[in-house]
Motif scaffolding. Structure first.
Motif, PDB file in Angstrom:
ATOM      1  N   SER A 168     -44.729 -80.122  83.900  1.00 35.09           N
ATOM      2  CA  SER A 168     -43.754 -81.357  84.184  1.00 35.09           C
ATOM      3  C   SER A 168     -44.185 -82.073  85.424  1.00 35.09           C
ATOM      4  O   SER A 168     -44.579 -83.299  85.514  1.00 35.09           O
ATOM      5  N   LEU A 169     -44.181 -81.309  86.710  1.00 32.36           N
ATOM      6  CA  LEU A 169     -44.662 -81.656  87.966  1.00 32.36           C
ATOM      7  C   LEU A 169     -46.006 -82.231  88.122  1.00 32.36           C
ATOM      8  O   LEU A 169     -46.264 -83.394  88.449  1.00 32.36           O
TER       9      LEU A 169
ATOM     10  N   GLU B 216     -40.364 -70.686  81.648  1.00 27.75           N
ATOM     11  CA  GLU B 216     -39.720 -71.959  82.280  1.00 27.75           C
ATOM     12  C   GLU B 216     -40.221 -72.599  83.515  1.00 27.75           C
ATOM     13  O   GLU B 216     -40.348 -73.753  83.576  1.00 27.75           O
ATOM     14  N   SER B 217     -40.771 -71.709  84.414  1.00 28.38           N
ATOM     15  CA  SER B 217     -41.486 -71.944  85.429  1.00 28.38           C
ATOM     16  C   SER B 217     -42.822 -72.696  85.314  1.00 28.38           C
ATOM     17  O   SER B 217     -43.412 -73.723  85.873  1.00 28.38           O
TER      18      SER B 217
ATOM     19  N   LYS C 295     -43.338 -74.483  82.656  1.00 27.23           N
ATOM     20  CA  LYS C 295     -42.920 -75.789  81.899  1.00 27.23           C
ATOM     21  C   LYS C 295     -42.684 -76.698  83.099  1.00 27.23           C
ATOM     22  O   LYS C 295     -42.818 -77.904  82.978  1.00 27.23           O
ATOM     23  N   LYS C 296     -41.968 -76.360  84.054  1.00 21.64           N
ATOM     24  CA  LYS C 296     -41.468 -77.375  85.244  1.00 21.64           C
ATOM     25  C   LYS C 296     -42.812 -77.507  86.043  1.00 21.64           C
ATOM     26  O   LYS C 296     -42.859 -78.577  86.460  1.00 21.64           O
ATOM     27  N   TYR C 297     -43.820 -76.668  86.210  1.00 26.29           N
ATOM     28  CA  TYR C 297     -45.090 -76.832  86.695  1.00 26.29           C
ATOM     29  C   TYR C 297     -45.599 -78.077  85.875  1.00 26.29           C
ATOM     30  O   TYR C 297     -46.328 -78.801  86.640  1.00 26.29           O
TER      31      TYR C 297
END
Length: 231
Positions: free
Chosen positions: A136-137, A129-130, A132-134
């Motif tokens: 996306s950012l 999940e981390s 994925k967020k990275y």
């Protein structure tokens, strides 16, 4: 279960307690538990008495019962299977536990050694999940971001869309097919930058002369850090 069978199960279970601290369970082709040790009952949260009333089917998550039972049947039939696998179990409280098992044939029964990997799976999920967020950012930044392997030529590991756009490319894939040295206006400068970042570990606002897709020069400011893997 008659009294004689119950006595036999108790005898075998206590023998397992003395042989290994690893959760161990032995079942027949129907999934009936023939013996188990303290580690196994503790793994699922049952007392020894409560564990006697369980079966493989009651310890396995409903979604994977068919797969696990088929695996045990193939094991007992001595078919060619990999002894190591993962599955979801259900403990006394009804909670899902993630388990790793090594199962082998023991006569007409299957003997399984079990490890609780629930925490490992939780960490694995959080990392995913981390990541994925990275991603996306990074993808939404207007600043070019890239990761490469070291070396005179170097290979791209990952880039964002902004990086490709800065160099005049329409897609990330076009850049990923290049060597890192290919985007330097003077390929020899790649070695200089590579040597510097490996020696210093970190460079800030380094002026680089890169080459766009159409062959024209572009001057950029590069801040980078050398990352070393444990392997």
């Amino acid at each position: 279960m008659n009294e004689q069978n119950s006595t036999e199960q108790e005898k075998h279970s206590r023998n397992l307690d003395g042989k290994t601290g690893i959760a161990t369970l032995i079942n027949d082709e129907r999934g009936d538990i023939k013996c188990f040790n303290k580690g196994c009952s503790a793994l699922f949260g049952y007392s020894r008495k409560e564990m006697k009333a369980q079966s493989v089917k009651s310890l396995v998550h409903p979604d994977v019962i068919e797969r696990v039972m088929k695996f045990h049947e193939r094991c007992i039939l001595n078919m060619d299977i990999s002894p190591k696998y993962e599955f979801r179990g259900i403990n006394k409280e009804g909670h899902t536990v993630y388990l790793e098992a090594i199962t082998s044939r023991r006569g007409k029964r299957a003997c399984s050694y079990l490890w609780d990997i629930t925490e490992h799976k939780r960490i694995e999920k959080e990392l995913a999940e981390s990541e994925k967020k990275y991603r996306s950012l990074v993808e939404n930044l207007n600043v070019g971001v890239y990761r490469v392997t070291p070396g005179t030529e170097g290979s791209f590991i990952d880039i964002n869309r902004a990086f490709a756009s800065i160099l005049g490319y329409e897609s990330k894939e076009e850049v990923m097919r290049l060597k890192v040295s290919d985007i330097y206006y003077n390929p020899a400068d790649r070695k200089k930058f590579n040597d510097k970042i490996l020696a210093e570990g970190l460079v800030r606002d380094e002026e680089l002369h890169l080459k766009k897709k159409d062959g024209t020069s572009i001057t950029v400011s590069d801040t980078g850090v050398a990352v070393y893997s444990n392997g």
